[in-house]
Design a protein around this motif. Structure first.
Motif, PDB file in Angstrom:
ATOM      1  N   PHE A  65       0.816  -1.220   0.000  1.00 20.86           N
ATOM      2  CA  PHE A  65       0.000   0.000   0.000  1.00 20.86           C
ATOM      3  C   PHE A  65       0.848   1.267   0.000  1.00 20.86           C
ATOM      4  CE2 PHE A  65      -3.895   2.285   0.697  1.00 20.86           C
ATOM      5  CZ  PHE A  65      -3.587   3.324   1.569  1.00 20.86           C
ATOM      6  N   VAL A  66       1.903   1.281   0.785  1.00 19.47           N
ATOM      7  CA  VAL A  66       2.697   2.492   0.963  1.00 19.47           C
ATOM      8  C   VAL A  66       3.317   2.970  -0.348  1.00 19.47           C
ATOM      9  CG1 VAL A  66       4.806   1.247   1.544  1.00 19.47           C
ATOM     10  CG2 VAL A  66       4.462   3.560   2.436  1.00 19.47           C
ATOM     11  N   ALA A  67       3.466   2.103  -1.317  1.00 19.21           N
ATOM     12  CA  ALA A  67       4.112   2.460  -2.576  1.00 19.21           C
ATOM     13  C   ALA A  67       3.137   2.784  -3.694  1.00 19.21           C
ATOM     14  CB  ALA A  67       5.014   1.316  -3.021  1.00 19.21           C
ATOM     15  N   GLU A  68       1.847   2.692  -3.404  1.00 16.49           N
ATOM     16  CA  GLU A  68       0.843   2.777  -4.460  1.00 16.49           C
ATOM     17  C   GLU A  68       0.073   4.093  -4.462  1.00 16.49           C
ATOM     18  OE1 GLU A  68       1.201  -1.169  -6.195  1.00 16.49           O
ATOM     19  OE2 GLU A  68      -0.074   0.508  -6.783  1.00 16.49           O
ATOM     20  N   GLU A  69      -0.129   4.658  -5.664  1.00 19.22           N
ATOM     21  CA  GLU A  69      -1.136   5.695  -5.838  1.00 19.22           C
ATOM     22  C   GLU A  69      -2.503   5.054  -5.583  1.00 19.22           C
ATOM     23  OE1 GLU A  69       1.114   8.134  -9.448  1.00 19.22           O
ATOM     24  OE2 GLU A  69      -0.681   6.941  -9.846  1.00 19.22           O
ATOM     25  N   MET A  70      -3.396   5.813  -5.000  1.00 19.15           N
ATOM     26  CA  MET A  70      -4.737   5.303  -4.731  1.00 19.15           C
ATOM     27  C   MET A  70      -5.775   6.321  -5.204  1.00 19.15           C
ATOM     28  SD  MET A  70      -4.417   2.302  -3.326  1.00 19.15           S
ATOM     29  CE  MET A  70      -6.056   2.022  -2.658  1.00 19.15           C
TER      30      MET A  70
ATOM     31  N   ASN B 260      -8.484   0.627 -14.928  1.00 19.01           N
ATOM     32  CA  ASN B 260      -8.446  -0.806 -15.241  1.00 19.01           C
ATOM     33  C   ASN B 260      -7.836  -1.630 -14.114  1.00 19.01           C
ATOM     34  OD1 ASN B 260      -9.582  -0.487 -17.852  1.00 19.01           O
ATOM     35  ND2 ASN B 260      -7.597   0.197 -18.614  1.00 19.01           N
ATOM     36  N   GLY B 261      -7.738  -1.041 -12.938  1.00 16.11           N
ATOM     37  CA  GLY B 261      -7.127  -1.716 -11.803  1.00 16.11           C
ATOM     38  C   GLY B 261      -8.122  -2.420 -10.917  1.00 16.11           C
ATOM     39  N   TYR B 262      -7.797  -2.466  -9.625  1.00 16.08           N
ATOM     40  CA  TYR B 262      -8.629  -3.174  -8.662  1.00 16.08           C
ATOM     41  C   TYR B 262      -9.605  -2.211  -7.974  1.00 16.08           C
ATOM     42  CZ  TYR B 262      -5.269  -7.017  -8.945  1.00 16.08           C
ATOM     43  OH  TYR B 262      -4.470  -8.044  -9.379  1.00 16.08           O
ATOM     44  N   TYR B 263     -10.817  -2.724  -7.721  1.00 11.92           N
ATOM     45  CA  TYR B 263     -11.823  -1.976  -7.000  1.00 11.92           C
ATOM     46  C   TYR B 263     -12.313  -2.800  -5.817  1.00 11.92           C
ATOM     47  CZ  TYR B 263     -12.252   1.009 -11.150  1.00 11.92           C
ATOM     48  OH  TYR B 263     -12.003   1.864 -12.198  1.00 11.92           O
ATOM     49  N   GLY B 264     -12.757  -2.102  -4.778  1.00 10.46           N
ATOM     50  CA  GLY B 264     -13.460  -2.775  -3.708  1.00 10.46           C
ATOM     51  C   GLY B 264     -14.901  -3.033  -4.103  1.00 10.46           C
ATOM     52  N   GLN B 265     -15.677  -3.503  -3.129  1.00  9.66           N
ATOM     53  CA  GLN B 265     -17.075  -3.816  -3.421  1.00  9.66           C
ATOM     54  C   GLN B 265     -17.961  -2.571  -3.395  1.00  9.66           C
ATOM     55  OE1 GLN B 265     -15.786  -4.014  -0.413  1.00  9.66           O
ATOM     56  NE2 GLN B 265     -17.357  -3.038   0.861  1.00  9.66           N
ATOM     57  N   GLY B 266     -17.424  -1.491  -2.865  1.00 10.04           N
ATOM     58  CA  GLY B 266     -18.152  -0.229  -2.840  1.00 10.04           C
ATOM     59  C   GLY B 266     -18.925  -0.005  -1.561  1.00 10.04           C
ATOM     60  N   THR B 267     -19.174   1.256  -1.271  1.00 10.07           N
ATOM     61  CA  THR B 267     -20.029   1.634  -0.148  1.00 10.07           C
ATOM     62  C   THR B 267     -21.006   2.686  -0.650  1.00 10.07           C
ATOM     63  OG1 THR B 267     -20.045   2.342   2.178  1.00 10.07           O
ATOM     64  CG2 THR B 267     -18.433   3.422   0.759  1.00 10.07           C
ATOM     65  N   ARG B 268     -22.265   2.525  -0.278  1.00  8.39           N
ATOM     66  CA  ARG B 268     -23.312   3.388  -0.829  1.00  8.39           C
ATOM     67  C   ARG B 268     -23.481   4.636   0.028  1.00  8.39           C
ATOM     68  NH1 ARG B 268     -27.107   2.397  -4.505  1.00  8.39           N
ATOM     69  NH2 ARG B 268     -26.543   0.184  -4.489  1.00  8.39           N
ATOM     70  N   VAL B 269     -23.502   5.766  -0.651  1.00  9.01           N
ATOM     71  CA  VAL B 269     -23.765   7.056  -0.010  1.00  9.01           C
ATOM     72  C   VAL B 269     -25.027   7.634  -0.622  1.00  9.01           C
ATOM     73  CG1 VAL B 269     -22.920   9.414   0.303  1.00  9.01           C
ATOM     74  CG2 VAL B 269     -21.331   7.486   0.493  1.00  9.01           C
TER      75      VAL B 269
END
Length: 115
Positions: free
Chosen positions: A29-34, A102-111
């Motif tokens: 995580f520490v090396a990644e753009e998010m 085109n990377g990884y996504y979480g499952q999402g949280t609804r707002v």
């Protein structure tokens, strides 16, 4: 394996605030753009915010600039999005992202922003 788990979504009133968080694991995580993305009802998923690996550089979509603040904790491997002055147009599922569109996504949280 890469895991991104969002939390903190819910219902907010117009003009209110909400903070959502992403817990990351399975990669450096520490090396990644998010990034944060969102998908509003009836729309394609869109980019919302970016944060550099050390957190010193951020960028925002014009629609949220001045209202949302992205931050990260490289000890806890988490990223947060503080959302202020929420509007009904911010209603969406918000996704944590590693690696861009085109990377990884979480499952999402609804707002949901509604009076």
């Amino acid at each position: 394996q890469v895991q991104l788990v969002e939390s903190g979504g819910g219902l907010a009133q117009p003009g209110g605030s909400l903070t959502i968080t992403c817990a990351a694991s399975g990669f450096g995580f520490v090396a990644e753009e998010m990034r944060w993305y969102r998908q509003r009802p009836g729309n394609e998923r869109e980019w919302v915010a970016f944060i550099s690996p050390a957190g010193g550089r951020t960028d925002y979509a014009e629609s949220v600039k001045g209202r949302f603040i992205v931050s990260r904790d490289n000890i806890k491997d988490t990223m947060s999005l503080e959302m202020n002055d929420l509007q009904p147009g911010d209603t969406a599922v918000y996704y944590c992202n590693r690696g861009g569109a085109n990377g990884y996504y979480g499952q999402g949280t609804r707002v949901t922003v509604d009076s």
